[in-house]
Design an enzyme around this catalytic site. Structure first.
Site, PDB file in Angstrom:
ATOM      1  N   GLY A 137       0.795  -1.233   0.000  1.00 16.51           N
ATOM      2  CA  GLY A 137       0.000   0.000   0.000  1.00 16.51           C
ATOM      3  C   GLY A 137       0.825   1.279   0.000  1.00 16.51           C
ATOM      4  O   GLY A 137       0.294   2.370   0.202  1.00 16.51           O
ATOM      5  N   GLY A 172       0.162   9.028   4.462  1.00 17.00           N
ATOM      6  CA  GLY A 172      -0.597   8.292   5.474  1.00 17.00           C
ATOM      7  C   GLY A 172      -1.808   9.089   5.918  1.00 17.00           C
ATOM      8  O   GLY A 172      -1.759  10.315   5.985  1.00 17.00           O
ATOM      9  N   LYS A 178       4.679  19.365  -6.451  1.00 16.93           N
ATOM     10  CA  LYS A 178       4.928  19.909  -5.113  1.00 16.93           C
ATOM     11  C   LYS A 178       6.022  20.972  -5.140  1.00 16.93           C
ATOM     12  O   LYS A 178       5.924  21.993  -4.456  1.00 16.93           O
ATOM     13  CB  LYS A 178       5.292  18.776  -4.157  1.00 16.93           C
ATOM     14  CG  LYS A 178       4.111  17.861  -3.838  1.00 16.93           C
ATOM     15  CD  LYS A 178       4.556  16.595  -3.124  1.00 16.93           C
ATOM     16  CE  LYS A 178       3.371  15.736  -2.700  1.00 16.93           C
ATOM     17  NZ  LYS A 178       3.803  14.414  -2.195  1.00 16.93           N
ATOM     18  N   GLU A 183       0.715   3.212  -5.518  1.00 16.23           N
ATOM     19  CA  GLU A 183      -0.598   3.000  -6.112  1.00 16.23           C
ATOM     20  C   GLU A 183      -0.527   1.967  -7.235  1.00 16.23           C
ATOM     21  O   GLU A 183       0.540   1.680  -7.759  1.00 16.23           O
ATOM     22  CB  GLU A 183      -1.141   4.323  -6.645  1.00 16.23           C
ATOM     23  CG  GLU A 183      -1.485   5.309  -5.536  1.00 16.23           C
ATOM     24  CD  GLU A 183      -1.907   6.663  -6.088  1.00 16.23           C
ATOM     25  OE1 GLU A 183      -2.301   6.724  -7.273  1.00 16.23           O
ATOM     26  OE2 GLU A 183      -1.834   7.642  -5.325  1.00 16.23           O
TER      27      GLU A 183
END
Lengths: 415, 415
Positions: free
Chosen positions: B189, B304, B207, B192
């Site tokens: 996980g 997360g 970013k 993706e």
């Protein structure tokens, strides 16, 4: 464009830089605030008028009169950079009570009087801004009080005194004594003529009180925080530390331990793999463990005129924005005193420096309830590294040990 | 007590956690804001209604209808957690235009449309909040845009993609291939199903565009940022890196070089003494060098649900405070496009992996205008570490080299 006057108390090293930044970066400031923020008055002592920096400003903005300063209705933000408890505390109080926003770098005043001053600020609907009071140019107060506000903080470990960190860094590099190193630091301007508040850990303790209020939503009296300075560290402690893979830092620690708060400031063995162990010279650092974020680490210069003025004038912008937007929201003030854990009940590892042989001390350890992780002998000197031990038990072991051996030092270990 | 309704777009992994935090920590939120902040509606897709998290909330707050969501006048703050450019961008725009404050973690939308959205927000007198778009739970947007605002930033080095940092960490620890490591990351996980935007460096590039706007007060189009992903890294590169005392990270770099801005995202050799080289797994980090502060380092979890929700709901509090204090100040929006330095003109050090012998390659170097700091041979493979070299010169050297040798990889070095 609206005009917002700023008054500055004190024109020392930091004050001079702050005045300069306010003047030189007025364009950035005014653009951010959407109003013209200007330095209206600087309150100084007679003798300060001789300082060279004074010549960089219009003579008319200087005053030696409290009344002239506080009666100037153009002043909406007051920057207090005098330092020390009095008269700084009285000036801050007077400023807030007269409806001025306050910006300060004064950790002693806030460490002792934060809650009272915040209550006054709320009542008068002004703000008290103190980013520069801890961590110098490193953003810490704002991230903790705002960006991380949703977290329940589990622990906070911080290096927040530049002077002691500079001295400890130098003692690690050389094998100079504490006294020699302090003299060098004073000569180079990294330690004050009267360094007591730094080397005895008071400065780091005031700052921990400020951080604890924000991180744990509780009032804490600096006198209730366990405190040890760095004056009892010897070059042999640094030798043993290095051989065992540790560095020595003056650490400010705050932890939630069940229903109690564990607060302590003391020299600490930190493993070299811990980011804090490589924070040297005048750098400061904090590791905040939030229940949502996990560890958040901040590192930056904790002292010096330029870094400090970045935070001080940054706070001026925040206060000016509140004034210009005509908005005010009271801050949440914590009046609760959460119970503190007694130093006797803390559980950590310890380094003990004893004159003796490895064999003799191993025998002593085996006869005791203490578990040693490592016992290292260098000539006639021994270093014991204990496993996790309750402090009260460690103390009784050491006092027993003292009956037969010379115990030179005990230093707590965090890993 | 005033009530402020929040609308949530998306109920994925992050959205579920944000909804939960909004509900479970309502006391902290309302206390901070001085008003009751509550989750009024969650806009979901039909299929999302099957998710277990839905059962934790009153069924009536869920809707699958855009109209029902956007026509709900109780909603004053809209949280967009759909991700991707469309329809997320359209939703954000619609939200701002309808006078709602927006909170988002969407780096793609902001990397591409930040300036346009900020202009709309200013015009409608609402705020656009995006702390979670870069660095997850680590405060970065706020410190950069507020606490450090007075600084002229000299440089910014950042690790801001959790997926690639996780993969690079694992490739450093094991000697697995990129493909195997990616599969593991997907299974756990950390990557993706379609990892292209992460492994090709797009995410880190969006970013960097966001950070560049704040740090250098300029608009930058992500397509104009030099970008390399991590798909061409081989275990031998990690071996050579380790032997030379470096680690490999996907670094986002922004530097002021005279009158130009140097922007690049690519795998980078970083010396082990640099704090960034020990930022592993899903941790993110940024080192911002301000002209007043010097280096400010921030490290925290960049991904997360829990860390991200700390930032998202933290932004909800900021927006709610603006609403409750009835205040609004426009943010400074940067429309200027500062000139960018071409990748051909950057000057840095390089690692080159070539099949060949140390002696042959030393001869080649000596015949060239390149200066090598180190040439290391392992079996039939060689690693060259160059001194500072202009990229265009390095490229011509390499193309000459390719006529005689197999050149496998070129990686830039920052130290």
């Amino acid at each position: 464009m609206k005009k917002i006057g700023v008054g500055l108390l004190g024109i020392g090293v930091i004050g001079s830089e702050v005045a300069t930044v306010l003047k030189d970066r007025q364009d950035i400031i005014s653009k951010e605030v959407g109003a013209e923020v200007y330095l209206k008055r600087i309150k100084v002592l007679e003798k300060d008028l001789e300082r060279p920096v004074v010549r960089n400003f219009d003579r008319s903005i200087f005053t030696t009169s409290d009344d002239e300063f506080f009666n100037d209705d153009d002043i909406q933000i007051i920057i207090e950079l005098i330092g020390g408890e009095h008269p700084a505390y009285d000036y801050q109080k007077k400023a807030l009570e007269s409806g001025r926003h306050v910006v300060t770098a004064n950790k002693e005043v806030l460490g002792k009087h934060l809650i009272e001053l915040l209550d006054i600020a709320n009542e008068k609907e002004v703000t008290l801004n103190y980013e520069a009071s801890v961590g110098g140019g490193m953003p810490l107060i704002a991230p903790l009080s705002r960006d991380l506000i949703l977290n329940n903080v589990n622990s906070l470990y911080a290096i927040i005194n530049g002077t002691t960190n500079y001295i400890l860094t130098k003692m690690t590099e050389s094998n100079q004594s504490f006294e020699e190193t302090l003299k060098d630091a004073q000569r180079l301007g990294f330690a004050e003529a009267n360094p007591v508040k730094d080397i005895d850990g008071w400065d780091a303790t005031y700052k921990l009180a400020i951080l604890t209020d924000l991180a744990f939503r509780t009032v804490v009296n600096p006198d209730d925080i366990y405190r040890e300075g760095i004056t009892n560290l010897h070059s042999i402690d640094f030798d043993f530390a290095k051989k065992m893979g540790y560095s020595i830092k003056l650490l400010s620690i705050a932890k939630q331990v069940r229903d109690k708060l564990e607060l302590r400031v003391h020299p600490t063995f930190i493993p070299e793999i811990n980011p804090l162990s490589n924070v040297n010279e005048v750098f400061n650092a904090a590791i905040i463990n939030g229940d949502l974020t996990g560890d958040v680490t901040l590192i930056g210069k904790g002292a010096g005129p330029a870094p400090t003025s970045s935070s001080v004038v940054g706070d001026v912008i925040k206060a000016a924005k509140v004034i210009n937007s005509g908005s005010f929201l009271p801050v949440v003030v914590h009046h609760e005193h959460k119970p503190l854990l007694s130093i006797d009940d803390i559980i950590t590892k310890y380094y003990i420096h004893v004159t003796g042989t490895r064999d003799d001390l191993t025998a002593e350890i085996n006869r005791s309830r203490i578990k040693a992780l490592k016992i290292m002998q260098e000539g006639s000197e021994c270093a014991i590294l204990t496993d996790l031990t309750r402090e009260s038990m460690l103390r009784s072991f050491v006092s027993a040990l003292k009956e037969k051996y010379k115990v030179h030092n005990i230093i707590r270990v965090e890993d």
